[in-house]
Design a protein around this motif. Sequence first.
Motif, mmCIF file in Angstrom:
data_model
loop_
_atom_site.group_PDB
_atom_site.id
_atom_site.type_symbol
_atom_site.label_atom_id
_atom_site.label_comp_id
_atom_site.label_asym_id
_atom_site.label_seq_id
_atom_site.Cartn_x
_atom_site.Cartn_y
_atom_site.Cartn_z
ATOM 1 N N LEU A 359 0.842 -1.198 0.000
ATOM 2 C CA LEU A 359 0.000 0.000 0.000
ATOM 3 C C LEU A 359 0.876 1.247 0.000
ATOM 4 O O LEU A 359 0.622 2.205 -0.730
ATOM 5 N N GLN A 360 1.936 1.226 0.816
ATOM 6 C CA GLN A 360 2.812 2.396 0.869
ATOM 7 C C GLN A 360 3.472 2.630 -0.494
ATOM 8 O O GLN A 360 3.576 3.766 -0.954
ATOM 9 N N ARG A 361 3.872 1.552 -1.148
ATOM 10 C CA ARG A 361 4.496 1.738 -2.462
ATOM 11 C C ARG A 361 3.488 2.275 -3.478
ATOM 12 O O ARG A 361 3.826 3.107 -4.322
ATOM 13 N N VAL A 366 1.786 6.785 -6.706
ATOM 14 C CA VAL A 366 0.697 7.618 -7.224
ATOM 15 C C VAL A 366 0.929 9.086 -6.853
ATOM 16 O O VAL A 366 0.760 9.984 -7.673
ATOM 17 N N MET A 367 1.367 9.313 -5.610
ATOM 18 C CA MET A 367 1.605 10.695 -5.179
ATOM 19 C C MET A 367 2.779 11.313 -5.928
ATOM 20 O O MET A 367 2.709 12.470 -6.351
ATOM 21 N N SER A 368 3.852 10.555 -6.107
ATOM 22 C CA SER A 368 5.002 11.163 -6.785
ATOM 23 C C SER A 368 4.665 11.405 -8.249
ATOM 24 O O SER A 368 5.109 12.387 -8.850
ATOM 25 N N ASN A 369 3.838 10.541 -8.812
ATOM 26 C CA ASN A 369 3.361 10.770 -10.173
ATOM 27 C C ASN A 369 2.555 12.072 -10.254
ATOM 28 O O ASN A 369 2.736 12.875 -11.165
ATOM 29 N N ALA A 370 1.681 12.261 -9.267
ATOM 30 C CA ALA A 370 0.862 13.481 -9.242
ATOM 31 C C ALA A 370 1.756 14.715 -9.070
ATOM 32 O O ALA A 370 1.567 15.725 -9.747
ATOM 33 N N LEU A 371 2.752 14.600 -8.169
ATOM 34 C CA LEU A 371 3.662 15.735 -7.928
ATOM 35 C C LEU A 371 4.437 16.071 -9.197
ATOM 36 O O LEU A 371 4.638 17.237 -9.534
ATOM 37 N N GLN A 372 4.838 14.989 -9.920
ATOM 38 C CA GLN A 372 5.631 15.187 -11.134
ATOM 39 C C GLN A 372 4.847 15.956 -12.200
ATOM 40 O O GLN A 372 5.415 16.727 -12.959
ATOM 41 N N HIS A 373 3.525 15.721 -12.227
ATOM 42 C CA HIS A 373 2.723 16.321 -13.284
ATOM 43 C C HIS A 373 2.007 17.587 -12.853
ATOM 44 O O HIS A 373 1.132 18.072 -13.551
ATOM 45 N N LEU A 426 10.706 3.969 -16.595
ATOM 46 C CA LEU A 426 10.171 2.955 -17.509
ATOM 47 C C LEU A 426 8.650 2.939 -17.546
ATOM 48 O O LEU A 426 8.055 2.180 -18.277
ATOM 49 N N GLY A 427 8.021 3.748 -16.705
ATOM 50 C CA GLY A 427 6.567 3.691 -16.632
ATOM 51 C C GLY A 427 6.109 2.475 -15.851
ATOM 52 O O GLY A 427 5.039 1.930 -16.088
ATOM 53 N N LEU A 428 6.955 2.041 -14.921
ATOM 54 C CA LEU A 428 6.573 0.874 -14.122
ATOM 55 C C LEU A 428 5.689 1.274 -12.954
ATOM 56 O O LEU A 428 4.921 0.482 -12.450
ATOM 57 N N GLY A 429 5.815 2.532 -12.519
ATOM 58 C CA GLY A 429 5.160 2.976 -11.283
ATOM 59 C C GLY A 429 3.670 2.715 -11.252
ATOM 60 O O GLY A 429 3.177 2.031 -10.359
ATOM 61 N N LEU A 430 2.960 3.216 -12.263
ATOM 62 C CA LEU A 430 1.508 3.067 -12.248
ATOM 63 C C LEU A 430 1.098 1.627 -12.517
ATOM 64 O O LEU A 430 0.127 1.133 -11.946
ATOM 65 N N ALA A 431 1.867 0.942 -13.380
ATOM 66 C CA ALA A 431 1.560 -0.466 -13.657
ATOM 67 C C ALA A 431 1.672 -1.276 -12.376
ATOM 68 O O ALA A 431 0.800 -2.092 -12.055
ATOM 69 N N LEU A 432 2.744 -1.024 -11.639
ATOM 70 C CA LEU A 432 2.926 -1.740 -10.371
ATOM 71 C C LEU A 432 1.833 -1.357 -9.385
ATOM 72 O O LEU A 432 1.290 -2.220 -8.695
ATOM 73 N N SER A 433 1.501 -0.061 -9.333
ATOM 74 C CA SER A 433 0.496 0.383 -8.381
ATOM 75 C C SER A 433 -0.817 -0.337 -8.628
ATOM 76 O O SER A 433 -1.473 -0.805 -7.709
ATOM 77 N N ARG A 434 -1.189 -0.426 -9.922
ATOM 78 C CA ARG A 434 -2.446 -1.109 -10.225
ATOM 79 C C ARG A 434 -2.331 -2.603 -9.899
ATOM 80 O O ARG A 434 -3.243 -3.192 -9.325
ATOM 81 N N GLY A 435 -1.182 -3.208 -10.250
ATOM 82 C CA GLY A 435 -0.977 -4.637 -9.964
ATOM 83 C C GLY A 435 -1.052 -4.912 -8.467
ATOM 84 O O GLY A 435 -1.725 -5.845 -8.035
#
Lengths: 471, 140
Positions: A359-361, A366-373, A426-435
């Motif tokens: 959950l923390q990951r 998700v948060m760092s993705n939001a901050l990045q954008h 690599l765009g792994l962040g969101l894929a992993l988050s959903r997985g």
Amino acid sequence: MYPLPRLTGGSLGRRRVIAGFVLAVTAGPLLTWLLYALRAPESITSDVLAYQVLVVVVALVGGIWPALFAAVLSGLTLDYLFVAPQFSIAISDPRHLWALLLYIAGALLVSWTVDQAARRANAAERASAEAAILADVAGHVLRGESAVPALVSRTREAFGLSGARLISPDGTVIATDGEPVRDERFTAVEVGTRGTLELHGQSLDATERRLLDVIVTQLEGALERVDLAQAARAADALAATDQVRSALLNAVSHDVRRPLAAAIASVGGLRSAEGRLSDADRAELLVTADESLQTLTRLVTDLLDVSRVEAGVLAVSLHPVDAADAVLAAVDELGAGPDTIELDLDASTLTMQADAVLLQRVLVNVMSNALQHTPAGLPIRVSALAAGDSVEIRVIDHGPGISPGRRTEMFAPFQRLSDADNATGLGLGLALSRGFTSGMGGTLLAEDTAGGGLTMILSLPIAPSLLEENS
Amino acid sequence: MKILVADDDPQLVRALRITLAAHGWDVVAAPDGTAAIALAAKERPDLVMLDLGMPHLDGIQVIHALRGWSSVPIIVVSGRSGSADKVDALDAGADDYVTKPFQVDELLALLRALSRRGTAPTKSPSFGSLTSPSIWRPRR
């Protein structure tokens, strides 16, 4: 779908035959009493015709056997009561004997005709029922939706069985319907090499066997179709895996080489320029090596997790986790302050069923993705609230957002396949988050933020203990 | 001797800057292709170390641009390990190709070898004509 009409020994159903006999023994004496009361020397012709009508009616109701019974009985009655000499079986006038014989022959012909008609009607009904069954069966096979169980239950219904089941060659039950209790009326049919169909509660006659053969052929087709569909799915999965693998090789080779090159260059610099480095330079090289190796470690961990998620072997241990604690831990890991992340956490305790580490990951990703954008200076907003039997954590940004068409893509791993941009990963962040989220039994969705931007909604089930307290 | 390091990975640039400086090089660094060309024109380095995958301008395009007016030795240092990438880079005018990750000793030796051959006089950027590296580089 109706049960198949059974072909009985006679042409008509047992109930109709019984009704015929009942009619013969009740209407016969009644008619006799009426005719005897009204009898006159010249009424013999109408008497015979009256009995004839009775026999035809009995034949219509009960077929040949009740009609035969009525014909013989009425013949004897006519002879005994109406034909001279009265009250005797003997017949004085040979013309009367002839008339009586003709009467019985007529009654027989009529009842035989009626019986034939009934037999044909029955056969036609059965044929149409069989056709309906076959059409139904074929339709199920073609439509493919759970054809096998449907076929097994249709078979049971059609033959009026108490139970039917399909067993694979290794003994596992593929489909079952009704109460498959083994008794002496038990039929087993081989379905090609793919299994055995067991029918319980009724032995089948030759006609039914023929129909069963057709159904079994269809069943075999349906089983084959299931196998083919499975093979096709497996092939699709393999093709997808192949695609992922080559994409992974392209993208990973760059992303692994990059930190590895920096680390090796740093360590190589430390070794090759041993005596010529200032303390500050030495320290900077060590920091560079350390940071690069950490980047590499994160990358390798993510890659391993992606393969675990894709192989479906992610180890998830679910425990009640406090939503606010999870959010705060993630904010802490990001080192973000209140000017970059605004928190809006429910005052009451929200406990959800989750794996705290995963959950923390997810939250950090998700948060760092939001901050990045999000443009600098604009904070993102994180809220947690109960929604039905789940807890929703929303991460709301006011960045450029993502068009609805790209929302599925954004969760796919290895989206960036060029090495021209090191900032996006690599765009792994969101894929992993959903997985990870679906591994924990939750969902991760993206929707528009009102007024522009993207809102990520992480939804996880409320912890069971909390549900019980609520209800 | 002045070397231009063009790479978008700040960690690698940091490591190379310190290491090369310790080995006597005067290091200037550019984080992307456009900056690399501007810096090459301004600083006139004796050697260029170039990454291929960079934002704004790809490494191959940078080689083409540099070769338009300069015959400075260019060594490509890239994570791309495919044969086609190497052929493209060398055909575009690079002098050597090193795949990441690389050993610092090997890189230093390569830099020494390239600098030993002597740097040909570079033309002014305003000339703008394409010069083949074979003009200044003795054939083996």
